[in-house]
Design an enzyme around this catalytic site. Structure first.
Site, mmCIF file in Angstrom:
data_model
loop_
_atom_site.group_PDB
_atom_site.id
_atom_site.type_symbol
_atom_site.label_atom_id
_atom_site.label_comp_id
_atom_site.label_asym_id
_atom_site.label_seq_id
_atom_site.Cartn_x
_atom_site.Cartn_y
_atom_site.Cartn_z
ATOM 1 N N ASP A 83 52.379 -10.568 139.973
ATOM 2 C CA ASP A 83 51.833 -9.422 140.717
ATOM 3 C C ASP A 83 50.593 -9.016 139.915
ATOM 4 O OD1 ASP A 83 51.491 -7.199 142.315
ATOM 5 O OD2 ASP A 83 53.066 -6.023 141.350
ATOM 6 N N CYS A 94 47.880 -6.161 145.493
ATOM 7 C CA CYS A 94 47.802 -5.063 146.459
ATOM 8 C C CYS A 94 46.329 -4.788 146.773
ATOM 9 C CB CYS A 94 48.508 -3.818 145.929
ATOM 10 S SG CYS A 94 47.930 -3.276 144.323
ATOM 11 N N ASP A 153 54.387 -7.407 130.158
ATOM 12 C CA ASP A 153 53.181 -6.674 130.555
ATOM 13 C C ASP A 153 52.369 -6.434 129.299
ATOM 14 O OD1 ASP A 153 52.410 -4.953 133.319
ATOM 15 O OD2 ASP A 153 51.361 -4.318 131.498
ATOM 16 N N GLY A 164 58.708 -1.747 139.647
ATOM 17 C CA GLY A 164 59.500 -1.778 140.880
ATOM 18 C C GLY A 164 60.026 -3.171 141.181
ATOM 19 N N LYS A 165 59.193 -4.174 140.925
ATOM 20 C CA LYS A 165 59.607 -5.541 141.287
ATOM 21 C C LYS A 165 60.597 -6.101 140.255
ATOM 22 C CE LYS A 165 55.296 -6.028 143.749
ATOM 23 N NZ LYS A 165 54.633 -4.814 143.195
ATOM 24 N N CYS A 197 53.542 -9.714 135.179
ATOM 25 C CA CYS A 197 52.759 -8.469 135.073
ATOM 26 C C CYS A 197 53.658 -7.383 135.640
ATOM 27 C CB CYS A 197 51.479 -8.583 135.881
ATOM 28 S SG CYS A 197 50.325 -9.780 135.188
ATOM 29 N N ALA A 198 54.544 -6.866 134.827
ATOM 30 C CA ALA A 198 55.741 -6.206 135.349
ATOM 31 C C ALA A 198 55.630 -4.689 135.514
ATOM 32 C CB ALA A 198 56.920 -6.514 134.433
ATOM 33 N N PRO A 227 54.521 -0.834 136.418
ATOM 34 C CA PRO A 227 55.630 0.011 135.959
ATOM 35 C C PRO A 227 57.011 -0.460 136.396
ATOM 36 C CG PRO A 227 54.506 1.077 137.783
ATOM 37 C CD PRO A 227 53.742 -0.182 137.493
#
Ligand code: SAM
Length: 445
Positions: free
Chosen positions: A323, A376, A281, A265-266, A260-261, A263
């Site tokens: 994520d 998060c 995504d 950052g990871k 689940c990439a 936007p």
């Protein structure tokens, strides 16, 4: 606003007659629109920012309108405490909005009182629905200016159901810390490309290098104008958001799936570590930002717009990152609207999605490979509960304990199971960080 245990900012004072009170009236109209859009639905504020009323403003006025709406969202409970003490009965919503916007300016952003009060009165005059309340708006706002806001409580800024949940989960002291964290505008955190010197970036953006390599700066404004942006030296990523990929610990030459990439950052962290990365995504528009960031930083990944469960490809990976989509309640410092937008039923709905995606992710892990699950969210159903249930369903996986010191995570985030439960109230001496749940799992059979 005088909050228990916090220094009391200067009271509102009407010091000067308005001279150019037309300036900024439209910005305040938009601030009200943004506030109400954020209160109405998730992503409401961002959507409203792209509407004609907001787009018609000069960039500086649009930024001001957004800052006012964000300040009002962060301190909405306190603002309403102040208003409710002065109002004998609740006025129409449009009138309350005018007053909320004015108090957000004077009490939080320290906008001169004459400008905030006179524009609020002017706005009240403009609309036949609010015109009858013009004197009330004037009297209430000037009253606050004269007599001060009075005592307010940080907890009032949290919706009751969320405060009750966090109190039950984390205890009363932690709830107080979370409420204080929710009042403050956070700094901006930067993750650096390998080889870029944190001390040099910190000096260039007047920031500090944190443990783990993140650079934190109090700078505001358009990051695209900051030193190092065009060179692709760094990307914006909260210090807590950088922890999951550090825990996944990918090495050069390994394969990694970011399920689940966007936007992204990871994904950038994984690519920067030298892994051959596939970034999935379901949202093509969100992936656009990922592709732009890859281009800017000169990093590479195979980017595919598809729901992970529909991805027809038989590859498995050394390292898988999930994520997962979540309520995002841990990001309330940056996105104060999440606390208003999240509804209790959403927690269970998203927990179902996470359950499903965890099983999809597990199938992509090579024997002997590892997976990091993170959200998060501060809700246990989206964190601990998921992993407990996953391990029960998947006996071929086991937990690998995290070492917070090696990850740039607060030591108190470590749970007895070896997972990380990062709370925004941790690292308060550095200005906090976003809330995250992070767990590392290994496929043993
Ligand atoms: C928490 S965000 C990911 C943030 C991202 N990892 C980062 O660091 O920037 C969750 C993402 O999951 C995506 N998503 C939701 N359901 C999905 C699915 N079934 N398959 C793939 N992506 C999905 C959403 O579009 C959203 O971009």
């Amino acid at each position: 606003m005088a909050t228990k245990g916090r220094p009391r900012p200067a009271a509102l004072e009407v010091t000067q007659a308005p001279s150019q009170d037309d300036i900024g009236v439209e910005a305040r109209v938009v601030a009200g629109l943004l506030l109400n859009a954020a209160l109405e639905k998730r992503n409401g504020l961002d959507e409203a920012l792209s509407q004609p009323a907001a787009r018609a403003l000069e960039p500086v006025d649009r930024a001001f309108a957004r800052a006012v709406a964000m300040a009002a969202l962060r301190r909405l409970g306190e603002i309403d405490q102040i208003l409710n003490r002065r109002l004998q009965k609740s006025p129409p919503e449009a009138v309350r909005t005018l007053m909320r916007i004015a108090l957000a300016q004077t009490l939080v952003l320290e906008t001169p009182a004459f400008a905030a009060v006179s524009t609020a009165v002017k706005l009240a005059e403009r609309d036949p629905k609010t015109r009858p309340y013009k004197n009330l708006v004037n009297a209430v706002l000037r009253g606050v200016g004269r007599e001060g806001p009075g005592l307010t409580t940080a907890e009032s800024n949290l919706p009751d159901w969320i405060a009750a949940r966090w109190k039950a989960t984390y205890g009363e002291a932690a709830l107080a810390g979370l409420a204080l964290a929710a009042r403050e505008e956070p700094a901006t955190d930067l993750s650096l490309k390998p080889g870029v010197d944190p001390a040099a970036v910190a000096a260039a953006v007047e920031g500090e290098a944190l443990e783990g390599g993140t650079v934190r700066t109090g700078r505001r404004g358009d990051v695209a104008t900051w030193p190092g942006f065009d060179d692709g030296d760094w990307w914006v990523q909260d210090a807590a958001a950088a922890v999951p990929v550090r825990l996944l610990d990918v090495n050069s030459g390994e394969t990694a799936l970011d399920m689940c990439a966007a936007p992204g950052g990871k994904t950038l962290q994984l690519a920067a570590a030298g892994a051959a990365v596939v970034a999935l995504d379901r949202s093509a528009p969100r992936l656009k930002r990922l592709s732009q960031n890859l281009e800017r930083t000169g990093l590479t990944a195979e980017v595919i717009a598809v729901p992970a469960e529909d991805w027809e490809d038989d590859r498995s990976f050394d390292a898988v990152l999930l994520d997962a989509p979540c309520t995002a309640t841990g990001t309330f410092r940056r996105n104060p609207e999440v606390l208003r937008a999240t509804k209790p039923a959403e927690v269970a709905k998203l927990a179902d999605v996470q359950h499903r995606l965890l099983d999809v992710a597990a199938e992509r892990v090579k024997p002997g490979g590892r997976m990091v699950y993170c959200t998060c969210s501060l809700e246990r159903e989206e964190g601990e509960t998921q992993i407990i249930a996953f391990l029960r369903r998947n006996p071929g996986f086991r937990t690998v304990a995290a070492d917070p010191a090696a990850l740039g995570a607060p030591p108190e985030a470590l749970t007895p199971e070896g997972w990380l439960r990062i709370l925004p109230s941790m690292w308060a001496e550095h200005g906090g960080l976003d809330g995250f749940f992070v767990a590392r799992l290994e496929r043993v059979s």
